[in-house]
Scaffold this active site. Structure first.
Site, short mmCIF file in Angstrom:
data_model
loop_
_atom_site.label_atom_id
_atom_site.label_comp_id
_atom_site.label_asym_id
_atom_site.label_seq_id
_atom_site.Cartn_x
_atom_site.Cartn_y
_atom_site.Cartn_z
N GLY A 11 -27.00 -55.27 -13.03
CA GLY A 11 -26.96 -55.37 -14.50
C GLY A 11 -28.36 -55.44 -15.08
O GLY A 11 -29.21 -56.14 -14.54
N ARG A 72 -25.17 -49.48 -10.21
CA ARG A 72 -24.56 -50.13 -9.05
C ARG A 72 -24.24 -48.98 -8.11
O ARG A 72 -23.67 -47.98 -8.51
CB ARG A 72 -23.33 -50.91 -9.47
CG ARG A 72 -23.72 -52.03 -10.45
CD ARG A 72 -22.68 -53.14 -10.49
NE ARG A 72 -23.23 -54.31 -11.16
CZ ARG A 72 -23.19 -54.50 -12.49
NH1 ARG A 72 -22.61 -53.61 -13.27
NH2 ARG A 72 -23.70 -55.59 -13.02
N ASP A 103 -28.56 -61.01 -6.89
CA ASP A 103 -28.27 -61.28 -5.47
C ASP A 103 -27.82 -60.04 -4.71
O ASP A 103 -28.19 -59.85 -3.55
CB ASP A 103 -27.14 -62.32 -5.38
CG ASP A 103 -27.70 -63.73 -5.26
OD1 ASP A 103 -28.85 -63.87 -4.81
OD2 ASP A 103 -26.97 -64.67 -5.62
N THR A 125 -31.74 -60.96 -13.92
CA THR A 125 -30.35 -60.99 -14.39
C THR A 125 -30.23 -62.04 -15.48
O THR A 125 -30.86 -63.08 -15.39
CB THR A 125 -29.34 -61.32 -13.25
OG1 THR A 125 -28.08 -61.69 -13.83
CG2 THR A 125 -29.80 -62.46 -12.37
N ASP A 127 -27.82 -63.84 -15.95
CA ASP A 127 -26.90 -64.91 -15.53
C ASP A 127 -27.57 -66.18 -15.01
O ASP A 127 -26.92 -67.21 -14.90
CB ASP A 127 -25.94 -64.38 -14.46
CG ASP A 127 -24.93 -63.40 -15.03
OD1 ASP A 127 -24.81 -63.35 -16.26
OD2 ASP A 127 -24.29 -62.69 -14.25
N ASP A 129 -28.18 -66.97 -12.07
CA ASP A 129 -27.30 -67.46 -11.00
C ASP A 129 -27.86 -67.17 -9.60
O ASP A 129 -27.12 -67.15 -8.63
CB ASP A 129 -25.90 -66.83 -11.16
CG ASP A 129 -25.95 -65.30 -11.05
OD1 ASP A 129 -27.05 -64.73 -11.09
OD2 ASP A 129 -24.88 -64.69 -10.92
N ARG A 171 -19.73 -64.03 -14.77
CA ARG A 171 -18.51 -63.69 -14.04
C ARG A 171 -18.13 -64.78 -13.03
O ARG A 171 -16.99 -65.07 -12.80
CB ARG A 171 -18.72 -62.36 -13.32
CG ARG A 171 -17.46 -61.68 -12.97
CD ARG A 171 -17.62 -60.26 -12.52
NE ARG A 171 -18.99 -59.78 -12.38
CZ ARG A 171 -19.32 -58.51 -12.38
NH1 ARG A 171 -18.38 -57.61 -12.54
NH2 ARG A 171 -20.57 -58.13 -12.21
P1 ADP Z 1 -26.87 -57.63 -8.89
O1 ADP Z 1 -28.09 -57.20 -8.20
O2 ADP Z 1 -27.08 -57.81 -10.37
O3 ADP Z 1 -26.21 -58.84 -8.23
P2 ADP Z 1 -24.80 -55.91 -7.76
O4 ADP Z 1 -24.10 -57.01 -7.04
O5 ADP Z 1 -23.97 -54.91 -8.47
O6 ADP Z 1 -25.82 -56.45 -8.87
O7 ADP Z 1 -25.74 -55.17 -6.70
C1 ADP Z 1 -26.55 -54.10 -7.06
C2 ADP Z 1 -26.59 -53.10 -5.94
O8 ADP Z 1 -27.16 -53.68 -4.78
C3 ADP Z 1 -25.24 -52.59 -5.46
O9 ADP Z 1 -24.75 -51.57 -6.25
C4 ADP Z 1 -25.57 -52.09 -4.07
O10 ADP Z 1 -26.18 -50.82 -4.11
C5 ADP Z 1 -26.58 -53.11 -3.60
N1 ADP Z 1 -25.86 -54.13 -2.82
C6 ADP Z 1 -25.06 -55.09 -3.29
N2 ADP Z 1 -24.52 -55.81 -2.29
C7 ADP Z 1 -25.01 -55.28 -1.15
C8 ADP Z 1 -24.81 -55.56 0.25
N3 ADP Z 1 -24.02 -56.54 0.65
N4 ADP Z 1 -25.49 -54.81 1.13
C9 ADP Z 1 -26.32 -53.82 0.72
N5 ADP Z 1 -26.52 -53.49 -0.57
C10 ADP Z 1 -25.88 -54.20 -1.49
O1 F6P Z 2 -25.63 -59.01 -15.60
C1 F6P Z 2 -24.64 -59.83 -15.10
C2 F6P Z 2 -23.41 -59.67 -15.89
O2 F6P Z 2 -23.80 -59.74 -17.20
C3 F6P Z 2 -22.24 -60.63 -15.66
O3 F6P Z 2 -22.35 -61.85 -16.33
C4 F6P Z 2 -21.09 -59.82 -16.13
O4 F6P Z 2 -19.90 -60.23 -15.56
C5 F6P Z 2 -21.46 -58.46 -15.65
O5 F6P Z 2 -22.87 -58.39 -15.65
C6 F6P Z 2 -20.87 -57.33 -16.43
O6 F6P Z 2 -21.56 -56.16 -16.12
P1 F6P Z 2 -21.06 -54.68 -16.36
O7 F6P Z 2 -20.22 -54.69 -17.57
O8 F6P Z 2 -22.31 -53.91 -16.48
O9 F6P Z 2 -20.29 -54.33 -15.13
#
Ligand code: ADP
Ligand code: F6P
Length: 319
Positions: A11, A72, A103, A125, A127, A129, A171
């Site tokens: 995000g 993502r 994360d 982010t 969040d 978090d 979330r």
């Molecule tokens: P954020 O970084 O905000 O937590 P996401 O959880 O959507 O957002 O993760 C962003 C991207 O990081 C994912 O679309 C994926 O490409 C990569 N990613 C997430 N989880 C994993 C994982 N367990 N192993 C490898 N890559 C990951």
């Molecule tokens: O950036 C984190 C976050 O804002 C969460 O709080 C929320 O659940 C999520 O992203 C929503 O993201 P999207 O609508 O881009 O999937």
């Protein structure tokens, strides 16, 4: 390292641009070449890479969103995707990467690091978090946006003697909802970490109603769910005209606050300092106000809990 890359992932968050700017300019000042990977890990898979110079960073420090775009990328989690990403690094001469995200993005950075591309993560982010850091880039801007929105909602709730139930992002966590509830003087703040019976919220509204209060704000974190149902129940059981508002993506946009621009710049600088020394597999953190770094594996194993004192303060000051 001679050539590094930078990407934003997950995000978007206000301040990501300021972080990219700091990475690019710090690296250039240290004699390195910097490449921008577009649309998160997808850009590595698809070889969507641009050269970034110091002047390309003009006029972005304040802007929300991310000029590198974000995504993502489910494909990155597959072996095929990972191999394509490694191939791009080889082709483009990328020796290290700064990954700005949450994360999930850190997990991707960990996987790349394990396969020989040292990565440094920067927490980006709204969040707040991420366990390894007290602060994530974007949080302050998002909090201020959410606060301004609820202040506006309060004006109309007050004028109509209504109750407004406002859902904010988060979330899985209440790191936005809880301090926001305090900042807007909410009657109740609901977070996913703590189960709050609806009866308790209604009871509190009734008590305040009997004391003469006529308008109410209830803040609910997205992860709690059931915002509309909660509003309906409050209306049915208290007789107060109640409306639900989901703030949504407005919280993610807008110019970055002072705090986000400064922290982003400090973190971007720190990330390049590590890569310059050939150090990867780390994440940048803020602890007790200081910018430090932590092993990426350790960081991913940490747990971030909600500030219980803050919860108690919110409860006490909303009687
Ligand atoms: P954020 O970084 O905000 O937590 P996401 O959880 O959507 O957002 O993760 C962003 C991207 O990081 C994912 O679309 C994926 O490409 C990569 N990613 C997430 N989880 C994993 C994982 N367990 N192993 C490898 N890559 C990951
Ligand atoms: O950036 C984190 C976050 O804002 C969460 O709080 C929320 O659940 C999520 O992203 C929503 O993201 P999207 O609508 O881009 O999937």
């Amino acid at each position: 390292m001679k050539t590094i890359a930078v990407l934003t992932s997950g995000g978007d968050a206000p301040g990501m641009n300021a972080a990219v700017r700091a990475v690019v300019r710090t690296a250039i000042a240290k004699g390195m070449t910097v490449k921008g990977v577009r649309r998160g890990y997808n850009g590595l898979i698809e070889d969507d890479i641009i050269d970034l110079g110091a002047r390309d960073m003009s006029d972005i420090i304040h802007r929300g969103g991310t000029f590198l775009y974000t995504a993502r990328s489910p494909k990155f989690k597959t072996e095929e995707g990972m191999q394509a990403a490694l191939e791009t690094c080889k082709k483009e001469g990328i020796e290290g990467i700064v990954v700005i995200g949450g994360d999930g993005s850190y997990r991707g950075a960990r996987d790349l690091s394990e396969r020989g591309i040292p990565c440094v993560g920067i927490p980006g982010t709204i969040d707040n978090d991420i366990s390894s850091t007290e602060y994530t880039i974007g949080f302050d801007t998002a909090m201020n946006t959410a606060m301004e929105m609820v202040d506006k909602i309060r004006d109309t709730a007050q004028s109509h003697d209504r109750c407004s139930v406002v859902e904010v992002m988060g979330r899985h966590a209440g790191h936005i909802a809880l301090p926001l509830g305090i900042a807007v003087g909410a009657t109740a703040t609901l977070v996913p970490e703590i189960e709050t019976p609806v009866e308790k919220v209604i009871e509190k509204i009734r008590t305040k109603q009997q004391q003469g209060k006529r308008h109410f704000i209830v803040v609910v974190a997205e992860g709690v769910g059931g915002t509309d149902a909660l509003a309906t129940r409050i209306m049915d059981e208290t007789g107060i005209d109640t409306r639900a508002t989901v703030l949504g993506h407005v919280q993610r946009g807008g110019n970055a606050s002072v705090r986000d621009r400064v922290v982003a710049t400090e973190m971007g600088y720190a990330a390049v300092e590590l890569l310059e020394k050939g150090i990867g597999n780390r994440v940048i953190c803020q602890r007790k106000g200081e910018i430090v770094d932590e092993d990426i594996f350790e960081a991913l194993n940490m747990k971030k809990s909600l500030d219980m004192k803050l919860l108690q303060i919110a409860d006490t000051t909303s009687i």
